[in-house]
Design an enzyme around this catalytic site. Structure first.
Site, PDB file in Angstrom:
ATOM      1  N   LYS A  79       0.473  -0.835  -0.110  1.00  0.00           N
ATOM      2  CA  LYS A  79       0.093  -0.173   0.001  1.00  0.00           C
ATOM      3  C   LYS A  79       0.651   1.050   0.219  1.00  0.00           C
ATOM      4  O   LYS A  79       1.865   1.347   0.172  1.00  0.00           O
ATOM      5  CB  LYS A  79      -1.249  -0.389   1.198  1.00  0.00           C
ATOM      6  CG  LYS A  79      -1.863   0.699   0.984  1.00  0.00           C
ATOM      7  CD  LYS A  79      -2.537   0.630   2.570  1.00  0.00           C
ATOM      8  CE  LYS A  79      -4.078   2.050   2.460  1.00  0.00           C
ATOM      9  NZ  LYS A  79      -4.924   1.323   3.883  1.00  0.00           N
ATOM     10  N   SER A 156      -9.973   1.570   3.003  1.00  0.00           N
ATOM     11  CA  SER A 156      -9.096   2.277   2.145  1.00  0.00           C
ATOM     12  C   SER A 156      -7.933   1.095   0.710  1.00  0.00           C
ATOM     13  O   SER A 156      -6.891   2.688   0.595  1.00  0.00           O
ATOM     14  CB  SER A 156      -8.125   3.465   3.155  1.00  0.00           C
ATOM     15  OG  SER A 156      -6.774   2.767   3.700  1.00  0.00           O
ATOM     16  N   SER A 180      -9.991  -1.864   6.909  1.00  0.00           N
ATOM     17  CA  SER A 180      -9.215  -1.225   5.518  1.00  0.00           C
ATOM     18  C   SER A 180      -8.794  -1.832   5.162  1.00  0.00           C
ATOM     19  O   SER A 180      -8.474  -2.227   3.406  1.00  0.00           O
ATOM     20  CB  SER A 180      -8.451   0.328   5.820  1.00  0.00           C
ATOM     21  OG  SER A 180      -8.946   1.427   5.689  1.00  0.00           O
TER      22      SER A 180
HETATM   23  N1  GLN Z   1     -13.076   3.237   6.784  1.00  0.00           N
HETATM   24  C1  GLN Z   1     -12.477   3.478   8.031  1.00  0.00           C
HETATM   25  C2  GLN Z   1     -12.271   5.580   8.000  1.00  0.00           C
HETATM   26  O1  GLN Z   1     -12.121   5.780   7.679  1.00  0.00           O
HETATM   27  C3  GLN Z   1     -11.201   2.779   8.195  1.00  0.00           C
HETATM   28  C4  GLN Z   1     -10.309   3.593   7.212  1.00  0.00           C
HETATM   29  C5  GLN Z   1      -8.283   2.619   8.079  1.00  0.00           C
HETATM   30  O2  GLN Z   1      -9.436   1.665   8.214  1.00  0.00           O
HETATM   31  N2  GLN Z   1      -7.598   3.418   7.279  1.00  0.00           N
HETATM   32  O3  GLN Z   1     -11.821   6.107   9.150  1.00  0.00           O
END
Ligand code: GLN
Length: 493
Positions: A79, A156, A180
């Site tokens: 990532k 994400s 994510s």
């Molecule tokens: N959807 C969650 C957020 O927007 C989790 C994001 C993540 O796990 N990086 O904070």
């Protein structure tokens, strides 16, 4: 190279000389050439000739009898927020503010992959600073879901999940602060593990919410995630929250009979959940029962607090962590400003996107004097209470079952207008981050429209091996992980 083989199979065949690492790399780059521009997976990519030559070196070493590592020649994606030191690759964290940032060091997980002779081929697209559930918050445009390109891949770590689902890598690393790794895995039909907090070093992971962030892996199957986890976990002296203990072992093949599984009412009785997703959970429930496990329904009252608790804590930690992006130390700088303060503000105004700014402002608010106790302090208390509730639950049960997301992949743009609707997508995933426990997403029965559905198993903290062994045993029975998006595998390399 047959893409229906698992990562473990491919490793074995490369090592035995049955399959050449070069051929594997060729096949992966053929997928990249055909689909990377339309799906928008890679942010930075190793040029094909360099990747092929690295694979060729592996083949030569194997034929000369050298013993190689556990990922010899395997194309791996990371990532965009995991630091890599490679002149060909850069990290932008899905943001404009970093420019083309070249890290001066490798994250610990990257070092571990390289020690096992993996070939890291690129950095994958993501929501800006990992803030989002759809990869639509990337400065570099969204990634598209290979099952239906009008839909989001989840987020994400959307690029990471699509790299696996479309054969553009055989193993991917992502980060999971509130879901994510698991959400994109669930929406793209691959397996994704969020390990126990502290088991995989965060050294070299660009911080979002430090007490929630965890690096995890995505791969074609749970068994592959198990294999990858065995490589990336372990104590790291560079990282103060890295756990020193030895994880409890698990049998190679886990037994399902005798398992005690909790299925929260809130995960299957809520009207807002897609009926196909709920049906898929019940199908796994029945399968577990058929194999001798007990599945007990419980109403978990504390689940109504998980979203507000997570978002208060995540925003607060993000507002503090992102203070370092000021135009002085990293990335872009708005020049010709009359004062230092205006240099900071104009750089941040230009460099950060809307969602990141929203979180910095709300996070600063919940930490400000006068509100700290009311919001941040309270959220910390609720989190500690939830950890106790979950520990009590794990005295009675081995696992908590549920969906990963209340719905399958949604249309691009569908939830953009309403950030709260997007936050609610995290209702099933954030508990594992708040309570630092391990959780995995594995594919269940797809929807009637053929979209992937991810099912989540959450286990006790530091019993990651057990969770992975059980998830692998379930996958042996369901085999939904073998379904692949036909569109991107139509032309055989
Ligand atoms: N959807 C969650 C957020 O927007 C989790 C994001 C993540 O796990 N990086 O904070």
């Amino acid at each position: 190279m047959p893409f229906d083989l698992s990562l473990i199979d491919i490793v074995e065949r490369i090592k035995s000389g049955e399959l050449r690492a070069e051929a594997v790399m060729e096949a992966v780059y053929s997928q990249i050439n055909q689909y990377n521009s339309s799906l928008n997976v890679y942010r930075s990519l190793l040029p094909r000739e360099i990747a092929i030559s690295r694979a060729r070196i592996i083949d030569e070493e194997i034929s000369s009898g050298k013993t190689l590592g556990k990922l010899a020649g395997i194309p791996v994606s990371i990532k965009d927020n995991i630091c890599i030191k490679d002149p060909e690759l850069s990290n932008a964290c899905g943001s404009q503010i970093l420019g083309e940032y070249h890290s001066p060091y490798n994250a610990t997980v990257v070092e571990k992959l390289l020690q096992e002779d993996a070939v890291i081929i690129g950095t994958t697209n993501m929501d800006e600073f990992a803030m989002g559930s759809s990869t639509e918050n990337s400065f570099f445009s969204p990634t598209r879901n290979p099952w239906d390109t009008e839909r989001v891949p989840g987020g994400s770590s959307g690029g990471a999940a699509v790299s696996i689902a479309s054969g553009m890598a055989l193993l991917a690393l992502g980060s999971d602060t509130g879901g994510s790794v698991r959400q994109p895995a669930s929406m793209c039909g691959v397996s994704g593990l969020k390990p126990s907090y502290g088991t995989v070093s965060r050294y070299g992971l660009v911080a979002f919410g430090s007490s929630l962030d965890q690096i995890g892996c995505l791969a074609p199957s749970a068994a592959d995630c198990r294999y990858a986890f065995s490589i990336i976990h372990g104590h790291d002296p560079h990282e103060s929250t890295s756990a020193k203990l030895k994880l409890s072992a698990a049998p190679d093949v886990a037994k399902l009979s005798g398992l005690r599984v909790c299925l929260p009412d809130e995960y299957v009785a809520a009207e807002s959940f897609d009926p196909d997703v709920v049906r898929s959970v019940h199908e796994l429930e029945a399968l577990l029962q058929k194999h001798g496990a007990t599945v007990e329904r419980r109403s978990l009252d504390f689940l109504k607090y998980v979203i507000p608790t997570y978002y208060v804590l995540a925003f607060a930690e993000a507002s503090s962590n992102l203070g370092r992006f000021d135009g002085i130390r990293y990335g872009i700088r708005k020049q010709d400003q009359p004062s230092l303060k205006s240099l900071y503000t104009s750089t941040r105004k230009k460099g950060f996107g809307v969602e990141v700014k929203r979180r910095i402002m709300l996070g600063t608010f919940v930490l400000s004097s006068g509100y700290y106790d009311q919001y941040y302090g309270r959220a910390l208390q609720v989190r500690a209470w939830m950890e106790k509730q979950v520990a009590l639950l794990f005295e009675e049960f081995d696992f908590i079952l549920g969906p990963v997301s209340p719905f399958p992949a949604f249309k691009l743009g569908e939830k953009n207008e309403d950030p709260l609707a997007m936050y609610l997508a995290d209702i099933c995933s954030v508990l594992a981050n708040l309570t630092r426990t391990p959780a995995i997403s594995i594919p269940g029965r797809p929807t009637s429209d053929g979209l992937p559905v991810g099912l989540q198993l959450m286990g006790r903290r530091f019993e990651d091996h057990n969770l992975l062994a059980t998830a692998s045993a379930i996958q042996e029975l369901t085999a939904f992980h073998k379904l692949r998006p036909e569109k991107v595998f139509a032309t055989k390399p």
